[in-house]
Design a protein around this motif. Structure first.
Motif, PDB file in Angstrom:
ATOM      1  N   ARG A  40       0.891  -1.272   0.017  1.00  0.00           N
ATOM      2  CA  ARG A  40       0.048  -0.205   0.099  1.00  0.00           C
ATOM      3  C   ARG A  40       0.881   1.246  -0.235  1.00  0.00           C
ATOM      4  O   ARG A  40       1.840   1.351   0.424  1.00  0.00           O
ATOM      5  CB  ARG A  40      -1.002  -0.014   1.300  1.00  0.00           C
ATOM      6  CG  ARG A  40      -1.998  -1.157   1.095  1.00  0.00           C
ATOM      7  CD  ARG A  40      -2.972  -0.899   2.205  1.00  0.00           C
ATOM      8  NE  ARG A  40      -4.133  -2.193   1.957  1.00  0.00           N
ATOM      9  CZ  ARG A  40      -5.188  -2.027   1.122  1.00  0.00           C
ATOM     10  NH1 ARG A  40      -5.215  -0.764   0.473  1.00  0.00           N
ATOM     11  NH2 ARG A  40      -5.819  -3.060   0.919  1.00  0.00           N
ATOM     12  N   GLY A  54      -2.591   5.037   1.573  1.00  0.00           N
ATOM     13  CA  GLY A  54      -3.058   3.873   2.047  1.00  0.00           C
ATOM     14  C   GLY A  54      -3.688   2.696   1.275  1.00  0.00           C
ATOM     15  O   GLY A  54      -4.040   1.876   1.453  1.00  0.00           O
ATOM     16  N   LEU A  55      -3.894   3.413  -0.157  1.00  0.00           N
ATOM     17  CA  LEU A  55      -4.373   2.474  -1.135  1.00  0.00           C
ATOM     18  C   LEU A  55      -3.360   1.694  -1.820  1.00  0.00           C
ATOM     19  O   LEU A  55      -2.106   1.844  -1.709  1.00  0.00           O
ATOM     20  CB  LEU A  55      -5.364   3.165  -2.229  1.00  0.00           C
ATOM     21  CG  LEU A  55      -6.254   4.414  -1.720  1.00  0.00           C
ATOM     22  CD1 LEU A  55      -7.038   5.178  -3.033  1.00  0.00           C
ATOM     23  CD2 LEU A  55      -7.500   3.529  -1.259  1.00  0.00           C
ATOM     24  N   THR A  56      -3.892   0.518  -2.366  1.00  0.00           N
ATOM     25  CA  THR A  56      -3.070  -0.031  -3.213  1.00  0.00           C
ATOM     26  C   THR A  56      -2.850   0.342  -4.651  1.00  0.00           C
ATOM     27  O   THR A  56      -3.487   1.516  -5.072  1.00  0.00           O
ATOM     28  CB  THR A  56      -3.544  -1.518  -3.686  1.00  0.00           C
ATOM     29  OG1 THR A  56      -4.456  -1.413  -4.519  1.00  0.00           O
ATOM     30  CG2 THR A  56      -3.786  -2.160  -2.237  1.00  0.00           C
ATOM     31  N   GLU A  59      -5.747   0.103  -6.677  1.00  0.00           N
ATOM     32  CA  GLU A  59      -6.996   0.975  -6.270  1.00  0.00           C
ATOM     33  C   GLU A  59      -6.919   2.472  -6.405  1.00  0.00           C
ATOM     34  O   GLU A  59      -7.773   3.248  -6.723  1.00  0.00           O
ATOM     35  CB  GLU A  59      -7.207   0.940  -4.739  1.00  0.00           C
ATOM     36  CG  GLU A  59      -7.622  -0.648  -4.346  1.00  0.00           C
ATOM     37  CD  GLU A  59      -7.450  -0.990  -2.702  1.00  0.00           C
ATOM     38  OE1 GLU A  59      -7.862  -1.758  -2.221  1.00  0.00           O
ATOM     39  OE2 GLU A  59      -6.620  -0.014  -1.866  1.00  0.00           O
TER      40      GLU A  59
END
Length: 484
Positions: A40, A54-56, A59
């Motif tokens: 992430r 915090g996103l991949t 995402e």
């Protein structure tokens, strides 16, 4: 039969043991691989102003694609009553998600990565040029004459067009603005440049009219440094007394003969150009041959004049230093003199010892400017002493000239002018380079009015205002006034 044993038949053996089957290999169970979770992005990371922390990466890409989709909508471009839709695909626009995500992967907590888009600037410019051809308003020129003096100025009406560079920037800003309206309103504004000047013949006609109204002789020479051509001229080959305009060639001669200036010579150079000091000019003439004093100044002046003639300026010379007549008579020195009459008609009382023509003096400025740009006659002939940097020094010196009453009086404040003026009882002049918004040019202005026996000289203010008037006309040719 007795004694004979009857043969017995051979029987097949009976297999009583149970057969053992060849064992098959037991299959090894391969575990189904577990997918490695995407790392992430760091917390608080923003891309193009969008929080993806915090996103991949997958995402984050989806979030960016959704949020940045408005950028790929057509842009409404308006100017006046004309409107076009600028579609991103028409200019090859694309959003570089890969580059933005690469930046996000390496970003630390709280970092921000910029929006990255690409498009074909040449295609955008071509679109705006085509639009401008439809909406621009052609220029029309007129002349305004002031009643107090003989001054005239060019005035432009129309001449409105899109400022292409400014429009490119406006559209670029809007292409990158996610939340802004998909509309850009451009304006038509007066522009500058060769395409928005009067016809040169108009300038020539106005120069002729102004010169014809003068009770004496006017000499004018106008040279466009951008197009490298003469724009207009009036009596360009008439010989005039050079007066202090010769101090620019004196400076050039010093640079040609002195590899560097002593502090004393540098002071003399500044006093000659800024204050038009005559004795400082004599000192530099003497220094150009390694000497001092009036007699060395005479020799230096003769050598400078020969150098100028060799360069192609035979009508520009000085044979008697400034304020040296009494010394020459006292010491009974012989000095060289030019022909009784030089140049082309109409003739002025130019004298035989200090002369020039508007064409020759202006062309010397053209050559110094070329030298400063790394080309031209002066570098070809004096490459051992002159460099572009030294020629630029000469122009910088001329820009410090303290006379603001003649040429500069006809030019707006803040415009750089590299010039040298001069004046005597019956003649005044100013020659130099004007670095104007509408183009750089050289102008030489010589104003002569004979003094009848017993008459007083023409008032200084009249001669000065006449030079300023010609300067204003030429300036407004390159930079027309905008009609209100």
């Amino acid at each position: 039969m007795s004694g004979v044993t009857a043969p017995t038949s051979e029987a097949s053996p009976t297999i009583s043991a149970t057969a053992t089957a060849i064992p098959s290999p037991v299959p090894t169970l391969t575990p189904v691989p577990t997918a490695t979770p995407e790392p992430r992005l760091a917390e608080g990371v923003y891309v193009a102003g969008i929080e993806v922390g915090g996103l991949t990466p997958t995402e984050a890409r989806q979030e960016l694609a959704t949020r940045l989709a408005p950028l790929l909508q057509p842009l409404d471009v308006r100017v006046g009553d004309r409107e076009i839709l600028l579609r991103p695909d028409e200019i090859g626009m694309r959003i570089d998600f890969d580059a933005m995500l690469d930046a996000a992967r390496t970003a630390s907590i709280g970092e921000r990565a910029p929006l990255q888009i690409e498009y074909d600037e040449d295609k955008l410019r071509a679109t705006l040029v085509a639009l401008n051809e439809e909406v621009s308003v052609p220029a029309q020129f007129s002349v305004v004459t002031e009643t107090k003096t003989i001054s005239r100025s060019f005035v432009m009406s129309g001449g409105l067009s899109i400022d292409i560079d400014n429009a490119m920037q406006q559209i670029d800003d809007r292409l990158r603005s996610v939340g802004a309206p998909r509309r850009v309103t451009l304006t038509l504004a007066p522009q500058r440049g060769p395409a928005l000047r009067p016809d040169p013949q108009m300038l020539q006609e106005q120069l002729n009219a102004m010169a014809d109204s003068w009770r004496g002789v006017i000499g004018i020479y106008v040279y466009d440094l951008t197009s490298d051509e003469v724009v207009a001229a009036f009596n360009p080959d008439t010989a005039f007394a050079a007066a202090s305009t010769i101090k620019m060639p004196i400076m050039l001669n010093a640079y040609i003969n002195l590899p560097e200036f002593t502090e004393k010579q540098q002071t003399a150079l500044r006093k000659m150009i800024v204050d038009s000091d005559n004795l400082a000019a004599n000192a530099l003439l003497a220094a150009s041959i390694g000497g001092v004093g009036t007699e060395d100044a005479i020799t230096g002046a003769e050598r400078m004049s020969a150098m100028l003639a060799d360069l192609g300026f035979p009508e520009t010379f000085q044979y008697v230093p400034f304020e040296a007549q009494d010394y020459i008579k006292l010491m009974k020195l012989k000095v060289k003199a030019g022909p009784a009459r030089g140049g082309k008609p109409p003739y002025t009382d130019a004298g035989r010892y200090l002369r020039t023509t508007p064409r020759e003096m202006a062309t010397l400025y053209v050559e110094v400017d070329r030298c400063a740009r790394g080309e031209g006659l002066l570098l070809e002939r004096f490459d051992d002493m002159l460099t572009p940097e030294r020629c630029q020094e000469m122009l910088d010196n001329l820009a410090e000239n303290g006379d603001h009453r003649r040429m500069i009086a006809g030019i707006p404040d803040g415009v750089r002018v590299e010039h040298k003026s001069g004046w005597i009882d019956d003649m005044q002049a100013d020659v130099g380079i004007v670095r104007s918004p509408g183009g750089d040019y050289v102008v030489a202005i010589y104003v002569y009015r004979p003094i009848a026996s017993g008459d007083a000289p023409v008032p200084d203010r009249i001669m000065i205002s006449t030079i300023a008037a010609f300067s204003r006309l030429v300036y407004t040719y390159f930079n027309p006034l905008i009609a209100s």
